[in-house]
Write an enzyme that holds these catalytic residues in place. Structure first.
Site, PDB file in Angstrom:
ATOM      1  CG  ASP A 102      78.083  49.979   5.390  1.00  0.00           C
ATOM      2  OD1 ASP A 102      77.381  50.422   5.994  1.00  0.00           O
ATOM      3  OD2 ASP A 102      78.109  48.856   4.685  1.00  0.00           O
ATOM      4  NE  ARG A 113      61.068  46.088   7.633  1.00  0.00           N
ATOM      5  CZ  ARG A 113      61.057  46.038   6.121  1.00  0.00           C
ATOM      6  NH1 ARG A 113      60.007  46.590   5.520  1.00  0.00           N
ATOM      7  NH2 ARG A 113      62.197  45.713   5.770  1.00  0.00           N
ATOM      8  CE  LYS A 114      61.098  55.212   7.372  1.00  0.00           C
ATOM      9  NZ  LYS A 114      60.413  55.817   6.378  1.00  0.00           N
ATOM     10  CE  LYS A 125      84.441  68.821   8.493  1.00  0.00           C
ATOM     11  NZ  LYS A 125      83.105  69.635   7.978  1.00  0.00           N
TER      12      LYS A 125
HETATM   13  C1  ST9 Z   1      71.873  36.913  11.365  1.00  0.00           C
HETATM   14  C2  ST9 Z   1      73.464  36.885  10.974  1.00  0.00           C
HETATM   15  C3  ST9 Z   1      74.107  37.875  10.589  1.00  0.00           C
HETATM   16  C4  ST9 Z   1      75.492  37.632  10.016  1.00  0.00           C
HETATM   17  C5  ST9 Z   1      76.462  38.561  10.278  1.00  0.00           C
HETATM   18  C6  ST9 Z   1      77.761  38.112  10.795  1.00  0.00           C
HETATM   19  C7  ST9 Z   1      78.726  39.275  10.983  1.00  0.00           C
HETATM   20  C8  ST9 Z   1      78.356  40.378  11.494  1.00  0.00           C
HETATM   21  C9  ST9 Z   1      79.394  41.305  12.037  1.00  0.00           C
HETATM   22  C10 ST9 Z   1      78.908  42.652  12.223  1.00  0.00           C
HETATM   23  C11 ST9 Z   1      78.462  43.234  11.364  1.00  0.00           C
HETATM   24  C12 ST9 Z   1      78.844  44.464  10.997  1.00  0.00           C
HETATM   25  C13 ST9 Z   1      77.593  45.477  10.346  1.00  0.00           C
HETATM   26  C14 ST9 Z   1      78.126  45.755   8.888  1.00  0.00           C
HETATM   27  C15 ST9 Z   1      77.029  46.442   8.126  1.00  0.00           C
HETATM   28  C16 ST9 Z   1      77.208  46.156   6.859  1.00  0.00           C
HETATM   29  C17 ST9 Z   1      75.913  46.379   6.054  1.00  0.00           C
HETATM   30  C18 ST9 Z   1      75.977  46.176   4.798  1.00  0.00           C
HETATM   31  O1  ST9 Z   1      77.211  46.597   3.798  1.00  0.00           O
HETATM   32  S1  ST9 Z   1      74.593  45.698   3.801  1.00  0.00           S
HETATM   33  C19 ST9 Z   1      75.043  46.001   2.192  1.00  0.00           C
HETATM   34  C20 ST9 Z   1      74.811  46.979   1.394  1.00  0.00           C
HETATM   35  N1  ST9 Z   1      73.226  47.169   1.190  1.00  0.00           N
HETATM   36  C21 ST9 Z   1      72.408  46.589   0.438  1.00  0.00           C
HETATM   37  O2  ST9 Z   1      72.938  45.764  -0.560  1.00  0.00           O
HETATM   38  C22 ST9 Z   1      71.073  46.686   0.386  1.00  0.00           C
HETATM   39  C23 ST9 Z   1      70.126  46.626  -0.700  1.00  0.00           C
HETATM   40  N2  ST9 Z   1      68.892  46.984  -0.562  1.00  0.00           N
HETATM   41  C24 ST9 Z   1      67.723  46.409  -0.032  1.00  0.00           C
HETATM   42  O3  ST9 Z   1      68.291  45.129   0.151  1.00  0.00           O
HETATM   43  C25 ST9 Z   1      66.455  46.850   0.194  1.00  0.00           C
HETATM   44  O4  ST9 Z   1      66.424  48.014  -0.528  1.00  0.00           O
HETATM   45  C26 ST9 Z   1      66.335  47.033   1.998  1.00  0.00           C
HETATM   46  C27 ST9 Z   1      66.720  45.890   2.754  1.00  0.00           C
HETATM   47  C28 ST9 Z   1      67.694  48.054   2.192  1.00  0.00           C
HETATM   48  C29 ST9 Z   1      64.984  47.525   1.987  1.00  0.00           C
HETATM   49  O5  ST9 Z   1      64.060  46.730   1.467  1.00  0.00           O
HETATM   50  P1  ST9 Z   1      62.727  46.146   2.011  1.00  0.00           P
HETATM   51  O6  ST9 Z   1      63.174  45.487   3.104  1.00  0.00           O
HETATM   52  O7  ST9 Z   1      61.964  45.594   0.960  1.00  0.00           O
HETATM   53  O8  ST9 Z   1      62.372  47.441   2.533  1.00  0.00           O
HETATM   54  P2  ST9 Z   1      61.174  48.426   1.690  1.00  0.00           P
HETATM   55  O9  ST9 Z   1      60.869  48.863   0.568  1.00  0.00           O
HETATM   56  O10 ST9 Z   1      59.685  47.533   2.381  1.00  0.00           O
HETATM   57  O11 ST9 Z   1      61.163  49.662   2.568  1.00  0.00           O
HETATM   58  C30 ST9 Z   1      61.095  49.850   3.903  1.00  0.00           C
HETATM   59  C31 ST9 Z   1      61.061  51.322   4.548  1.00  0.00           C
HETATM   60  O12 ST9 Z   1      62.262  51.883   4.202  1.00  0.00           O
HETATM   61  C32 ST9 Z   1      62.391  52.827   3.070  1.00  0.00           C
HETATM   62  N3  ST9 Z   1      63.476  52.948   2.378  1.00  0.00           N
HETATM   63  C33 ST9 Z   1      64.100  51.800   2.009  1.00  0.00           C
HETATM   64  N4  ST9 Z   1      65.219  52.021   1.309  1.00  0.00           N
HETATM   65  C34 ST9 Z   1      65.299  53.479   1.377  1.00  0.00           C
HETATM   66  C35 ST9 Z   1      66.374  54.257   1.018  1.00  0.00           C
HETATM   67  N5  ST9 Z   1      67.464  53.982   0.134  1.00  0.00           N
HETATM   68  N6  ST9 Z   1      66.266  55.617   1.335  1.00  0.00           N
HETATM   69  C36 ST9 Z   1      65.258  55.978   2.268  1.00  0.00           C
HETATM   70  N7  ST9 Z   1      64.219  55.160   2.614  1.00  0.00           N
HETATM   71  C37 ST9 Z   1      64.406  53.875   2.182  1.00  0.00           C
HETATM   72  C38 ST9 Z   1      61.099  52.664   2.460  1.00  0.00           C
HETATM   73  O13 ST9 Z   1      60.633  53.996   1.817  1.00  0.00           O
HETATM   74  C39 ST9 Z   1      59.943  52.313   3.647  1.00  0.00           C
HETATM   75  O14 ST9 Z   1      59.422  53.500   4.359  1.00  0.00           O
HETATM   76  P3  ST9 Z   1      57.971  53.320   4.993  1.00  0.00           P
HETATM   77  O15 ST9 Z   1      57.284  53.284   3.911  1.00  0.00           O
HETATM   78  O16 ST9 Z   1      57.969  52.388   6.036  1.00  0.00           O
HETATM   79  O17 ST9 Z   1      58.270  54.680   5.688  1.00  0.00           O
END
Ligand code: ST9
Length: 236
Positions: free
Chosen positions: A157, A202-203, A181
């Site tokens: 992730d 945005r995807k 695997k």
């Molecule tokens: C600035 C500072 C940052 C500080 C950081 C500092 C440190 C950084 C260090 C490096 C970081 C390293 C990276 C770490 C990454 C970890 C990330 C996590 O664990 S994250 C933790 C774990 N994750 C969470 O907790 C996330 C929980 N989920 C959420 O918060 C929300 O569902 C969301 C943000 C993912 C999308 O919400 P929302 O913005 O309201 O989006 P919409 O509903 O409007 O949809 C937009 C489009 O996307 C589509 N679509 C959406 N979902 C799905 C899906 N599953 N399946 C398929 N499609 C999906 C949907 O159909 C639509 O398509 P279209 O119509 O445009 O074609």
């Protein structure tokens, strides 16, 4: 087509309000990736717990950085830093209790040296690839002698998330599909090779595989969808 990495990193900080951060006041992306002020706390540099393979891979890729084709990514624990504040403000309107924020740090950097996640990442701008060299320590055990699947998923992730962030800015994981695997021995160095496959609005669709340091064993494969966060849209 993906824009150059430098351009993307410059605009990351502008995502929230549209304005570029003023000189001397870097945006969030510059703070993650700039090593100038924080290098003393950089956790992505070799320490005595790193095994021979991890050191070798690190050295090989530091050499590849010399011609600019690859870039080393420093990594910090982000203990109580502004970047965490920025992110919280972005998605929660700053509602997270201060007590929690002051104790917060990056999960993958929260273990003491050698016990948990030892890793370093490099990215290749031209190929839209991020590579992570990872050695899982003894506190990450699942089946005896092997890494816990949750620990493997975490590093996947983090690597895929980094790829997606470099491509479009601040993202969250919407979906993560993993095929385990072969089990990964505790303490061994593995290579997580990730790429951005497609961006649609945005995807961001990304994928990776996890191999042994000699590349002979494929341990894990994964695909994932990240969503770029919309400025001003609260997720809570
Ligand atoms: C600035 C500072 C940052 C500080 C950081 C500092 C440190 C950084 C260090 C490096 C970081 C390293 C990276 C770490 C990454 C970890 C990330 C996590 O664990 S994250 C933790 C774990 N994750 C969470 O907790 C996330 C929980 N989920 C959420 O918060 C929300 O569902 C969301 C943000 C993912 C999308 O919400 P929302 O913005 O309201 O989006 P919409 O509903 O409007 O949809 C937009 C489009 O996307 C589509 N679509 C959406 N979902 C799905 C899906 N599953 N399946 C398929 N499609 C999906 C949907 O159909 C639509 O398509 P279209 O119509 O445009 O074609």
């Amino acid at each position: 087509m993906l824009r150059s990495c430098a351009a993307r990193l410059r605009t990351l900080g502008a995502g929230r309000g549209g304005a570029r951060p003023p000189a001397g006041n870097p945006g969030p992306a510059q703070r993650w990736f700039s090593s100038e002020k924080l290098s003393a706390n950089d956790r992505s540099l070799p320490n005595p717990s790193w095994n021979k393979d991890l050191r070798l891979l690190f050295e090989q890729f530091m050499k590849k950085c010399e011609d600019g084709s690859w870039t080393h990514m420093p990594s910090y624990s982000y203990k109580n830093t502004l970047s965490t504040q920025d992110f919280t403000t972005l998605i929660r309107d700053g509602k997270l209790p201060n007590k929690h924020l002051s104790q917060a740090q990056l999960f993958t950097r929260s273990y003491e040296e050698g016990l948990g996640f030892e890793y370093v990442m490099f990215y290749n701008d031209a190929e839209n690839r991020t590579i992570c060299f990872f050695q899982g320590g003894p506190y990450l055990q699942g089946a005896p002698g092997f890494l816990h699947g949750g620990a493997i998923s975490t590093m996947i992730d983090a690597t895929l998330g980094t790829s997606a962030m470099i491509a479009v800015g601040i993202v969250m994981t919407a979906n993560l599909n993993i095929t385990f695997k072969r089990p990964i021995p505790l303490g061994s160095a593995v290579v997580i090779n990730s790429q951005v496959d497609k961006i649609e609005g945005r995807k961001v669709f990304v994928s990776c595989n996890v191999r042994s340091a000699d590349e002979k064993t494929v341990y894990t494969e994964a695909t994932s969808l990240f969503i770029k966060l919309e400025p001003g849209k609260s997720l809570t």
